[in-house]
Write an enzyme that holds these catalytic residues in place. Structure first.
Site, PDB file in Angstrom:
ATOM      1  CG  HIS A 125       2.506  -4.135  -2.813  1.00  0.00           C
ATOM      2  ND1 HIS A 125       2.445  -5.187  -3.699  1.00  0.00           N
ATOM      3  CD2 HIS A 125       3.814  -4.035  -2.437  1.00  0.00           C
ATOM      4  CE1 HIS A 125       3.655  -5.695  -3.862  1.00  0.00           C
ATOM      5  NE2 HIS A 125       4.500  -5.021  -3.108  1.00  0.00           N
ATOM      6  CG  ASP A 128       7.399  -6.716  -3.036  1.00  0.00           C
ATOM      7  OD1 ASP A 128       6.880  -5.868  -3.789  1.00  0.00           O
ATOM      8  OD2 ASP A 128       8.620  -6.832  -2.893  1.00  0.00           O
ATOM      9  CE1 TYR A 177      11.968  -4.457  -7.499  1.00  0.00           C
ATOM     10  CE2 TYR A 177      13.413  -4.124  -5.612  1.00  0.00           C
ATOM     11  CZ  TYR A 177      12.148  -4.182  -6.149  1.00  0.00           C
ATOM     12  OH  TYR A 177      11.057  -3.981  -5.344  1.00  0.00           O
TER      13      TYR A 177
END
Length: 472
Positions: free
Chosen positions: A434, A232, A378
């Site tokens: 993930h 990630d 982000y």
């Protein structure tokens, strides 16, 4: 007619020249951008700041009143909308399952909080100041006797969103096991704005600049050379460290291997016509069909668009809202572990994880009030990517890639080779998602150790080559 043919020839040549120039431009590696290695991220003015390099223990006891207040919030009368008939997690978190999660959290987990708290502090937690921020990290040390008998290496272990250092609690003991061939002194920091690490007070702290903070942290701890492992955001930050500071990185290993340069995208499109040329038949579905994978990504990336544009708005909705926080985060642990779990009414959450582990992670976000600041990465990451084009800057340390079938995205070796010219390890696994360090720590550990062996061989071979050149 002759004039038309000449004109057509000129246009064709011009078109080919434009295509060629475009290819030359997008395939040309870029130099490492210039960064301020001491950029200040704390509140106020850097002129008034004096960094304290002390490394201190970080062990916080949360008062009974805080836990009791959480219990009362979980005990409130909440109005849940019933899920649609015959729907699992396709519309998001199934509220019938959410009721079960909240009941377990309130009636089983919280009464055992002191036990869970002791577990969370069972590893050594420390903090130090880096560039104006209090940075939290877990650090394991190896005794002198083990260093004499084993190969011991420093390892920077980096998590992502919506995870935390809790993802590594099952992996770290394996990495620190004195009975293994390779033993690691693990440093697992909380990203700035996540968990117990202080959030930036200024705009611009994207993954490349976090990479600088973590490299400075490793130098602070006395590790001038180290390995990196991450998924990630940890994958992206680790890649940036390997790119900006290749002399400090012994090797970089990732369980989320992606290349996002224009050339990589073109290669992916070309490969879609003849997949068997670029990947074994058994693993074609990791990458193809492009259309199907693209729509899956679109369906699962709504959070990304919100957090890349308005992180504080969604953060406000989730702050001091434990039920909303649990639904928002745990939904990712369902669909990002296996996209097919969307069809299940319980989201498949407990197929791969124990509910205590999932709630440990939620508690870190809740108790540290870090959901808003975690989501700001982000917005900063999008801006930074557009400004630096780090995807076109090669990362030269030896690189390893472990791909797990149900992760969010994958890139072919052919796509990765411009970014990682020394890709020495590449494997596919038929299962896994993930959050692999938490889901299948033994498999990730085994793959990482295989990469370490290859990295040491790589360094040995290159050392011999360099010595031969000097003698010549």
């Amino acid at each position: 007619m002759g004039v038309c043919l000449k004109l057509f020839g000129i246009i064709l040549i011009a078109f080919i020249a434009i295509i060629y120039q475009g290819y030359v431009y997008i395939s040309k590696p870029l130099d490492v951008p210039t960064f301020d290695l001491n950029e200040f991220w704390g509140p106020g003015s850097k002129l008034e700041y004096k960094e304290d390099p002390t490394i201190v223990s970080n062990k916080i006891h949360y008062p009974d009143e805080v836990i009791e207040d959480l219990r009362k919030q979980l005990n409130r009368t909440w109005i849940y909308h019933d899920p649609l008939e015959n729907v699992g997690f396709e519309y998001g978190f199934n509220t019938n399952k959410l009721k079960d999660v909240i009941k377990y959290w309130r009636d089983d987990y919280l009464p055992r909080w002191r036990e869970r708290e002791s577990f969370l502090w069972s590893l050594p937690h420390l903090t130090t100041e880096i560039q104006g921020l209090r940075i939290h990290f877990i650090q394991t040390k190896v005794d002198a006797a083990t260093k004499k008998s084993k190969k011991v290496f420093p390892l920077l272990l980096i998590h992502g969103w919506p995870g935390s250092v809790r993802e590594f609690y099952e992996l770290i003991p394996k990495l620190s096991d004195k009975n293994e061939d390779y033993v690691f002194e693990v440093v697992a920091p909380s990203l700035p704005g996540y968990g117990w690490s202080q959030a930036a007070s200024k705009k611009g702290l994207g993954p490349a600049k976090m990479a600088i903070i973590f490299r400075n942290l490793m130098l602070r701890l006395g590790y001038n050379e180290f390995f990196i492992q991450g998924g990630d955001w940890g994958s992206i930050i680790g890649s940036h460290i390997a790119t900006i500071f290749p002399k400090n990185v012994l090797g970089y290993h990732s369980n989320m291997c992606v290349a996002n340069s224009p050339l990589a995208m073109i290669k992916g499109f070309i490969a879609s016509f003849i997949p068997s040329t670029y990947v074994e038949k058994a693993y074609e579905d990791f990458y193809f069909p492009l259309k199907g994978n693209f729509f899956k990504l679109i369906e699962e990336s709504g959070y990304f668009h919100i957090q890349s544009t308005k992180p504080d708005t969604i953060g406000t909705a989730l702050t001091d809202n434990p039920i909303g926080l649990a639904a928002y985060i745990l939904e990712k642990f369902s669909t990002w572990t296996n996209i097919n779990y969307r069809k299940l009414k319980d989201g498949g959450l407990e197929k791969d994880f124990h509910m205590d582990a999932l709630l440990d992670n939620i508690m870190i976000y809740y108790l540290t009030n870090s959901i808003t600041t975690s989501q700001r990465l982000y917005a900063e990451g999008i801006t930074e990517t557009l400004n630096t084009e780090m995807g076109r800057v090669p990362a030269n340390p030896p690189t390893g890639c472990a791909r797990f079938r149900y992760d969010l995205a994958h890139s072919l070796d052919w796509q990765l080779e411009e970014k990682f010219p020394n890709l020495i390890h590449s494997k596919h696994y038929p299962d896994g998602g993930h959050f692999i360090a938490m889901q299948k720590p033994e498999i990730l550990h085994r793959d990482f150790i295989e990469f370490i062996r290859k990295s040491l061989e790589f360094h040995k071979k290159n050392k011999i080559s360099a010595e031969k050149k000097v003698k010549a």
